[in-house]
Motif scaffolding. Structure first.
Motif, PDB file in Angstrom:
ATOM      1  N   PRO A  46       0.823  -1.228   0.000  1.00 50.46           N
ATOM      2  CA  PRO A  46       0.000   0.000   0.000  1.00 50.46           C
ATOM      3  C   PRO A  46       0.854   1.275   0.000  1.00 50.46           C
ATOM      4  O   PRO A  46       0.526   2.237  -0.698  1.00 50.46           O
ATOM      5  CB  PRO A  46      -0.819  -0.129   1.288  1.00 50.46           C
ATOM      6  CG  PRO A  46      -0.962  -1.596   1.498  1.00 50.46           C
ATOM      7  CD  PRO A  46       0.356  -2.183   1.040  1.00 50.46           C
ATOM      8  N   ILE A  47       1.942   1.282   0.760  1.00 52.50           N
ATOM      9  CA  ILE A  47       2.776   2.488   0.821  1.00 52.50           C
ATOM     10  C   ILE A  47       3.389   2.794  -0.549  1.00 52.50           C
ATOM     11  O   ILE A  47       3.421   3.960  -0.981  1.00 52.50           O
ATOM     12  CB  ILE A  47       3.898   2.336   1.884  1.00 52.50           C
ATOM     13  CG1 ILE A  47       3.282   2.206   3.287  1.00 52.50           C
ATOM     14  CG2 ILE A  47       4.895   3.501   1.832  1.00 52.50           C
ATOM     15  CD1 ILE A  47       2.479   3.409   3.748  1.00 52.50           C
ATOM     16  N   GLN A  48       3.850   1.767  -1.250  1.00 53.79           N
ATOM     17  CA  GLN A  48       4.404   1.984  -2.599  1.00 53.79           C
ATOM     18  C   GLN A  48       3.312   2.468  -3.555  1.00 53.79           C
ATOM     19  O   GLN A  48       3.522   3.398  -4.346  1.00 53.79           O
ATOM     20  CB  GLN A  48       5.020   0.678  -3.121  1.00 53.79           C
ATOM     21  CG  GLN A  48       6.287   0.284  -2.368  1.00 53.79           C
ATOM     22  CD  GLN A  48       6.740  -1.144  -2.647  1.00 53.79           C
ATOM     23  OE1 GLN A  48       5.933  -2.022  -2.963  1.00 53.79           O
ATOM     24  NE2 GLN A  48       8.042  -1.378  -2.521  1.00 53.79           N
ATOM     25  N   ILE A  49       2.156   1.843  -3.468  1.00 49.91           N
ATOM     26  CA  ILE A  49       1.047   2.183  -4.366  1.00 49.91           C
ATOM     27  C   ILE A  49       0.555   3.604  -4.129  1.00 49.91           C
ATOM     28  O   ILE A  49       0.211   4.318  -5.073  1.00 49.91           O
ATOM     29  CB  ILE A  49      -0.098   1.154  -4.161  1.00 49.91           C
ATOM     30  CG1 ILE A  49       0.291  -0.172  -4.808  1.00 49.91           C
ATOM     31  CG2 ILE A  49      -1.424   1.675  -4.689  1.00 49.91           C
ATOM     32  CD1 ILE A  49      -0.571  -1.345  -4.391  1.00 49.91           C
ATOM     33  N   LEU A  50       0.553   4.018  -2.872  1.00 44.46           N
ATOM     34  CA  LEU A  50       0.004   5.336  -2.522  1.00 44.46           C
ATOM     35  C   LEU A  50       1.049   6.448  -2.546  1.00 44.46           C
ATOM     36  O   LEU A  50       0.738   7.594  -2.200  1.00 44.46           O
ATOM     37  CB  LEU A  50      -0.668   5.266  -1.140  1.00 44.46           C
ATOM     38  CG  LEU A  50      -1.859   4.295  -1.069  1.00 44.46           C
ATOM     39  CD1 LEU A  50      -2.323   4.120   0.375  1.00 44.46           C
ATOM     40  CD2 LEU A  50      -3.011   4.786  -1.942  1.00 44.46           C
ATOM     41  N   HIS A  51       2.264   6.128  -2.978  1.00 44.17           N
ATOM     42  CA  HIS A  51       3.348   7.119  -3.020  1.00 44.17           C
ATOM     43  C   HIS A  51       2.962   8.407  -3.777  1.00 44.17           C
ATOM     44  O   HIS A  51       3.246   9.507  -3.288  1.00 44.17           O
ATOM     45  CB  HIS A  51       4.609   6.485  -3.618  1.00 44.17           C
ATOM     46  CG  HIS A  51       5.806   7.367  -3.600  1.00 44.17           C
ATOM     47  ND1 HIS A  51       6.657   7.454  -2.519  1.00 44.17           N
ATOM     48  CD2 HIS A  51       6.296   8.234  -4.516  1.00 44.17           C
ATOM     49  CE1 HIS A  51       7.616   8.328  -2.789  1.00 44.17           C
ATOM     50  NE2 HIS A  51       7.420   8.811  -3.990  1.00 44.17           N
TER      51      HIS A  51
ATOM     52  N   GLY B 231       3.877  12.425  -3.348  1.00 44.88           N
ATOM     53  CA  GLY B 231       3.866  13.324  -4.505  1.00 44.88           C
ATOM     54  C   GLY B 231       2.793  14.393  -4.469  1.00 44.88           C
ATOM     55  O   GLY B 231       2.878  15.367  -5.217  1.00 44.88           O
ATOM     56  N   THR B 232       1.784  14.227  -3.624  1.00 48.19           N
ATOM     57  CA  THR B 232       0.714  15.238  -3.539  1.00 48.19           C
ATOM     58  C   THR B 232       0.722  15.913  -2.166  1.00 48.19           C
ATOM     59  O   THR B 232       0.984  17.107  -2.061  1.00 48.19           O
ATOM     60  CB  THR B 232      -0.666  14.589  -3.815  1.00 48.19           C
ATOM     61  OG1 THR B 232      -0.603  13.897  -5.073  1.00 48.19           O
ATOM     62  CG2 THR B 232      -1.759  15.636  -3.872  1.00 48.19           C
ATOM     63  N   LEU B 233       0.463  15.134  -1.113  1.00 51.14           N
ATOM     64  CA  LEU B 233       0.313  15.742   0.220  1.00 51.14           C
ATOM     65  C   LEU B 233       1.643  16.299   0.729  1.00 51.14           C
ATOM     66  O   LEU B 233       1.733  17.481   1.089  1.00 51.14           O
ATOM     67  CB  LEU B 233      -0.287  14.719   1.191  1.00 51.14           C
ATOM     68  CG  LEU B 233      -1.683  14.198   0.789  1.00 51.14           C
ATOM     69  CD1 LEU B 233      -2.117  13.042   1.688  1.00 51.14           C
ATOM     70  CD2 LEU B 233      -2.717  15.332   0.834  1.00 51.14           C
TER      71      LEU B 233
ATOM     72  N   GLN C 283       8.374   3.364 -10.648  1.00 55.54           N
ATOM     73  CA  GLN C 283       7.705   3.226  -9.346  1.00 55.54           C
ATOM     74  C   GLN C 283       6.473   4.124  -9.273  1.00 55.54           C
ATOM     75  O   GLN C 283       5.410   3.715  -8.807  1.00 55.54           O
ATOM     76  CB  GLN C 283       8.683   3.573  -8.216  1.00 55.54           C
ATOM     77  CG  GLN C 283       9.798   2.541  -8.065  1.00 55.54           C
ATOM     78  CD  GLN C 283      10.939   3.018  -7.164  1.00 55.54           C
ATOM     79  OE1 GLN C 283      11.203   4.219  -7.044  1.00 55.54           O
ATOM     80  NE2 GLN C 283      11.631   2.069  -6.552  1.00 55.54           N
ATOM     81  N   ILE C 284       6.630   5.349  -9.741  1.00 58.54           N
ATOM     82  CA  ILE C 284       5.546   6.324  -9.684  1.00 58.54           C
ATOM     83  C   ILE C 284       4.364   5.898 -10.552  1.00 58.54           C
ATOM     84  O   ILE C 284       3.209   6.085 -10.181  1.00 58.54           O
ATOM     85  CB  ILE C 284       6.090   7.713 -10.120  1.00 58.54           C
ATOM     86  CG1 ILE C 284       6.952   8.291  -8.993  1.00 58.54           C
ATOM     87  CG2 ILE C 284       4.964   8.654 -10.512  1.00 58.54           C
ATOM     88  CD1 ILE C 284       7.810   9.463  -9.410  1.00 58.54           C
TER      89      ILE C 284
END
Lengths: 222, 222
Positions: free
Chosen positions: A162-167, A172-174, B164-165
């Motif tokens: 999940p951490i990789q997916i939500l990067h 990149g956003t928050l 990755q992104i």
């Protein structure tokens, strides 16, 4: 403390809605002022368009540069964007409550990122990450996934955690805007869980939220 | 070979537009039939809503399950979705041509993923990844980023590489539906490059596209 919950699900009986209601309840009970952006109910428009700006400057339309221009003119954005920007500015804590669609957020919420977290408002040329314009604020993603936990491993179907997916969202956003970002809370398998498991997940979320400020679990801390 | 280009930029003078034009030109010259979904020009609606379906079945609205139901009824989706699904089904090669916003695609394109790559059409319960319903087709992402290359490293500002992104798109979306996915082409720093560098990037893209079929660079191969 002011909290803004940005919520992106149609259905009041959804797991995502239950998490949004719980967050509202817990934070209100703790004495926080809770603002809500219920994107579907308020008919939020996710489309980045020329009429998002009072005036358009460039011959060549570049959305990001028009944002910077509008920000300089004291937020010369369309009223729906200004209303959201005001909430973002007021909120010390931003909670994003959303289902995961395509390992990301639905278009309505992506459009909120695109249009509200504007250049000149949330970030600027040298004002990104630890220097982002929203530095000093906190953010946390609370998401509901329809796939089970074992999909979300490097060896699982999605080939990533999940951490990789939500990067792109957490980092990149928050964090890009300067938010200190809490570890996300991701509820798995939400369409298939038993009532017992559902209650347990909500209990876990309640615990996280009740201790968000006194024992924060930081993913990114500025 | 049929190619579908899904294009997500407002501005004809943008770098993204130049890449879309180049792709159209190269593939047409090679004798391929090129279809275009120019999302902004055609006014594509990114919002996943109840009226995307001819009939809504459930008491509790779940977008994904409604997609599956509509697919069973011979594509009982709204006409704009059916038109896009037809293009997806016809195309042997899908090219996604987009700017990178928030390390992802703009909402208009995220909405195309949400609404067009429907459950029952592009994937189903046991029909994901190597068993995805679009298996046998190829896809490639062509993206324009406003940040320079050094941002896109594990040690750079974004703390991650382009691969990755873009994992939620290349893996979690395209491969999820069964597409074999080419290495993405990401043009960096597109607002600041000199004319010479711009020409070089377009030349590199031309080379990639001319050799896409005879010497493919696979990211994910099914």
């Amino acid at each position: 403390m002011n909290t803004l919950i940005v919520y992106a699900h149609h259905e009041p009986s959804s797991f995502t809605s239950a998490m949004k209601n719980l967050a509202t309840e817990v934070l209100s009970r703790q004495g926080h002022n809770v603002l809500l952006s219920d994107l579907y109910t308020q008919g939020f428009n996710p489309l980045a368009q020329k009429w998002d700006f009072i005036t358009v400057t460039g011959e060549h339309f570049n959305y990001m540069l028009e944002q910077k221009h509008a920000a300089r003119l004291d937020w010369a954005f369309s009223p729906d964007i200004v209303a959201e920007i005001q909430k973002v500015k007021e909120a010390d804590l931003l909670l994003i409550v959303s289902p995961l669609w395509w390992l990301s957020v639905p278009a309505i919420l992506k459009g909120w990122f695109d249009r509200v977290l504007a250049m000149g408002v949330a970030w600027d040329n040298d004002k990104i990450y630890e220097n982002g314009l929203l530095r000093g604020k906190q953010a946390m993603l609370i998401a509901a996934a329809s796939h089970p936990t074992d999909y979300f491993q490097e060896s699982g179907h999605h080939r990533a955690t999940p951490i990789q997916i939500l990067h792109p969202i957490n980092h990149g956003t928050l964090a890009f805007c300067g938010y200190s970002v809490h570890e996300p809370f991701v509820a798995m398998n939400v369409l298939a869980v038993t009532d017992e498991v559902r209650a347990q997940i909500l209990h876990d979320l309640q615990y996280r939220l009740e201790h968000l400020l006194d024992s924060p679990q930081w993913l990114i801390r500025y």
